[in-house]
Design a protein around this motif. Structure first.
Motif, mmCIF file in Angstrom:
data_model
loop_
_atom_site.group_PDB
_atom_site.id
_atom_site.type_symbol
_atom_site.label_atom_id
_atom_site.label_comp_id
_atom_site.label_asym_id
_atom_site.label_seq_id
_atom_site.Cartn_x
_atom_site.Cartn_y
_atom_site.Cartn_z
ATOM 1 N N SER A 119 0.785 -1.198 0.117
ATOM 2 C CA SER A 119 -0.087 -0.101 0.136
ATOM 3 C C SER A 119 0.857 1.335 -0.098
ATOM 4 O O SER A 119 1.914 1.283 0.840
ATOM 5 C CB SER A 119 -0.873 0.043 1.180
ATOM 6 O OG SER A 119 -1.214 1.346 1.531
ATOM 7 N N ALA A 121 0.651 3.463 1.712
ATOM 8 C CA ALA A 121 0.742 3.968 3.398
ATOM 9 C C ALA A 121 2.212 3.441 3.945
ATOM 10 O O ALA A 121 2.539 3.649 5.051
ATOM 11 C CB ALA A 121 -0.328 3.644 4.066
ATOM 12 N N ASP A 122 2.775 2.130 2.996
ATOM 13 C CA ASP A 122 3.762 1.667 3.690
ATOM 14 C C ASP A 122 4.920 2.308 3.150
ATOM 15 O O ASP A 122 6.043 1.927 3.411
ATOM 16 C CB ASP A 122 3.598 0.011 3.204
ATOM 17 C CG ASP A 122 2.516 -0.626 3.822
ATOM 18 O OD1 ASP A 122 1.989 -0.119 4.678
ATOM 19 O OD2 ASP A 122 1.988 -1.598 3.373
ATOM 20 N N LYS A 125 8.734 6.773 5.147
ATOM 21 C CA LYS A 125 8.277 8.123 5.128
ATOM 22 C C LYS A 125 9.789 9.068 5.152
ATOM 23 O O LYS A 125 10.879 8.772 5.777
ATOM 24 C CB LYS A 125 7.658 8.358 6.496
ATOM 25 C CG LYS A 125 6.115 7.744 6.399
ATOM 26 C CD LYS A 125 5.422 8.154 7.538
ATOM 27 C CE LYS A 125 3.894 7.368 7.416
ATOM 28 N NZ LYS A 125 3.590 6.239 6.530
ATOM 29 N N LYS A 155 -0.431 13.808 -2.537
ATOM 30 C CA LYS A 155 -1.777 13.680 -2.198
ATOM 31 C C LYS A 155 -2.015 15.322 -1.850
ATOM 32 O O LYS A 155 -0.861 16.071 -1.548
ATOM 33 C CB LYS A 155 -2.136 13.043 -0.864
ATOM 34 C CG LYS A 155 -2.027 11.559 -1.205
ATOM 35 C CD LYS A 155 -3.172 11.099 -1.627
ATOM 36 C CE LYS A 155 -3.207 9.487 -1.848
ATOM 37 N NZ LYS A 155 -2.093 9.164 -3.224
ATOM 38 N N GLY A 179 -7.742 9.443 -3.325
ATOM 39 C CA GLY A 179 -7.193 9.777 -2.123
ATOM 40 C C GLY A 179 -6.962 10.887 -1.587
ATOM 41 O O GLY A 179 -6.245 11.251 -0.466
ATOM 42 N N ASP A 299 7.469 14.823 1.526
ATOM 43 C CA ASP A 299 6.264 14.065 1.114
ATOM 44 C C ASP A 299 4.932 15.020 1.036
ATOM 45 O O ASP A 299 4.898 15.957 2.039
ATOM 46 C CB ASP A 299 5.910 13.120 2.033
ATOM 47 C CG ASP A 299 6.773 11.895 1.946
ATOM 48 O OD1 ASP A 299 7.350 11.572 1.091
ATOM 49 O OD2 ASP A 299 6.819 10.858 3.106
ATOM 50 N N VAL A 301 1.220 15.398 1.326
ATOM 51 C CA VAL A 301 0.222 14.449 2.132
ATOM 52 C C VAL A 301 -0.928 15.256 2.541
ATOM 53 O O VAL A 301 -0.843 16.505 2.198
ATOM 54 C CB VAL A 301 0.958 13.823 3.426
ATOM 55 C CG1 VAL A 301 2.037 13.039 3.170
ATOM 56 C CG2 VAL A 301 1.274 15.022 4.331
ATOM 57 N N GLU A 305 -3.101 13.363 7.244
ATOM 58 C CA GLU A 305 -2.054 12.588 7.561
ATOM 59 C C GLU A 305 -0.754 13.530 8.040
ATOM 60 O O GLU A 305 -0.119 13.149 8.733
ATOM 61 C CB GLU A 305 -1.604 12.238 6.174
ATOM 62 C CG GLU A 305 -0.068 11.709 6.009
ATOM 63 C CD GLU A 305 0.121 10.281 5.509
ATOM 64 O OE1 GLU A 305 -0.675 9.793 4.502
ATOM 65 O OE2 GLU A 305 1.256 9.648 5.549
ATOM 66 N N GLU A 308 -1.415 13.569 11.623
ATOM 67 C CA GLU A 308 -0.983 12.124 12.298
ATOM 68 C C GLU A 308 0.417 12.094 12.422
ATOM 69 O O GLU A 308 1.075 11.879 13.356
ATOM 70 C CB GLU A 308 -1.809 11.359 11.292
ATOM 71 C CG GLU A 308 -1.869 9.813 12.235
ATOM 72 C CD GLU A 308 -2.036 8.617 11.341
ATOM 73 O OE1 GLU A 308 -2.957 8.936 10.377
ATOM 74 O OE2 GLU A 308 -1.670 7.520 11.411
ATOM 75 N N ARG A 309 1.008 12.460 11.483
ATOM 76 C CA ARG A 309 2.772 12.560 11.251
ATOM 77 C C ARG A 309 3.115 13.415 12.527
ATOM 78 O O ARG A 309 4.282 12.901 13.050
ATOM 79 C CB ARG A 309 3.192 12.732 10.075
ATOM 80 C CG ARG A 309 3.089 11.696 8.895
ATOM 81 C CD ARG A 309 3.831 11.943 7.785
ATOM 82 N NE ARG A 309 3.752 11.323 6.614
ATOM 83 C CZ ARG A 309 4.433 11.247 5.645
ATOM 84 N NH1 ARG A 309 5.575 11.837 5.558
ATOM 85 N NH2 ARG A 309 4.069 10.320 4.521
#
Ligand code: NI
Length: 324
Positions: A119, A121-122, A125, A155, A179, A299, A301, A305, A308-309
């Motif tokens: 995914s 998401a994996d 990062k 994203k 997404g 990144d 995002v 996200e 969250e990070r």
């Protein structure tokens, strides 16, 4: 004695499975099971078998990418296999450069050791991340921005105006399906500090309904028009307000190079970047900004996200202009 009993049981089982046909000349036929086995049976007991997963011709199990399986006649298998079915369970795998591939589940481990991921998401990062945000759309320029984001597997978050979402439902759905995060930017862009609490509720709820009807998901992030809010508005909305730390002023300059410069000369980890998907110049700027930020190790995002990070809790109704 025990041995005799099991012998008799076994005999009964064999008789019942193979059925002693009442007359020697009774017709027999071969039936096939989805698990690959086959059996010779009396023609008259055919319905018992066909009701229990047996078929009158060889069959195979085929699979979709969504893990749906189906048993079909071997003779028809080729047609199904050319129509998107597979002859064994498969999974979709991803690479950070945007490549995707569908492989047999049994081979997945080999690919995962070669730089593929189950995914996005994996993906490993990067240390730095930013959230690009686009307000006031969707518009006829939004697809160009989505094409760019898709090309770089990046994203962004779109704070949509309810009335525009109704005008461009397909564009909104495409963004959601890619997404992208969809946030609430009111129904028709009033200054929330200048209207009554019930009007604030109406503006936000109606827009959330429109977005939910199109995408199936209810937005929870709010961007107040003009960044204008106070504690009453925040309390009425009861949602996290997402402001920004880089204002590109793209609506004012309508100049792609100036928009690019305002981002690239100021950007830092955790920034929320404000743009508007209403202008051709912004779409043009996006095509330069996205690869440039990736090149610099950011990144790209969604707002959620990024929060969250950075360990920021978005379930609390408070305002954020960047995440540290
Ligand atoms: Ni706006």
């Amino acid at each position: 004695m025990k041995k005799l009993t099991s012998y008799l049981l076994c005999l009964c089982f064999i008789l019942s499975v193979f059925c002693i046909c009442p007359e020697a000349e009774a017709e027999t036929l071969t039936v096939y099971h989805g698990d690959g086995s086959q059996a010779v049976i009396c023609a008259e007991s055919l319905s018992e078998y066909t009701n229990n997963g047996w078929y009158t011709a060889p069959v195979v199990t085929i699979y979709t990418i969504d893990d749906v399986s189906s048993v079909v006649y071997k003779s028809d298998a080729q047609i199904h296999l050319s129509n998107g079915w597979f002859d064994a369970p498969v999974v979709k795998i991803y690479k950070p450069n945007g490549e995707t591939s569908i492989v047999y589940k049994s081979d997945a481990d080999i690919h995962l050791s070669e730089g593929w991921y189950m995914s996005p998401a994996d993906f490993p990062k990067k240390v730095k991340a930013v959230a690009l945000t686009f307000d006031d759309g969707p518009s006829r320029y939004t697809p160009q921005i989505l094409d760019c984001l898709q090309r770089y597997n990046a994203k962004a978050t779109f704070f949509v105006v309810g009335n525009c979402a109704s005008t461009y439902p397909d564009t909104l759905l495409r963004a959601y399906n890619m997404g992208m995060e969809i946030g609430n930017h009111t129904l028709n862009h009033p200054k929330l500090t200048s209207i009554s609490s019930s009007s604030v509720s109406y503006q936000l709820n109606t827009t959330a309904d429109i977005i939910e009807n199109i995408t199936g998901a209810r937005p929870y992030l709010v961007r107040p028009p003009y960044g204008s809010y106070n504690s009453n508005v925040l309390k009425t909305a009861n949602a996290p307000f997402i402001l920004w730390s880089i204002d590109t002023l793209d609506w004012k300059t309508r100049n792609a190079q100036k928009t690019v410069n305002s981002v690239l000369s100021n950007v830092k980890d955790g920034d929320i970047i404000l743009m508007h998907d209403l202008y051709g110049s912004t779409a043009e700027a996006t095509e330069i900004i996205v690869p440039a930020l990736i090149e610099r190790g950011f990144d790209l995002v969604t707002v959620s996200e990024l929060a969250e990070r950075k360990g920021t809790d978005l379930s609390v109704p408070t305002a954020h202009s960047r995440f540290k």
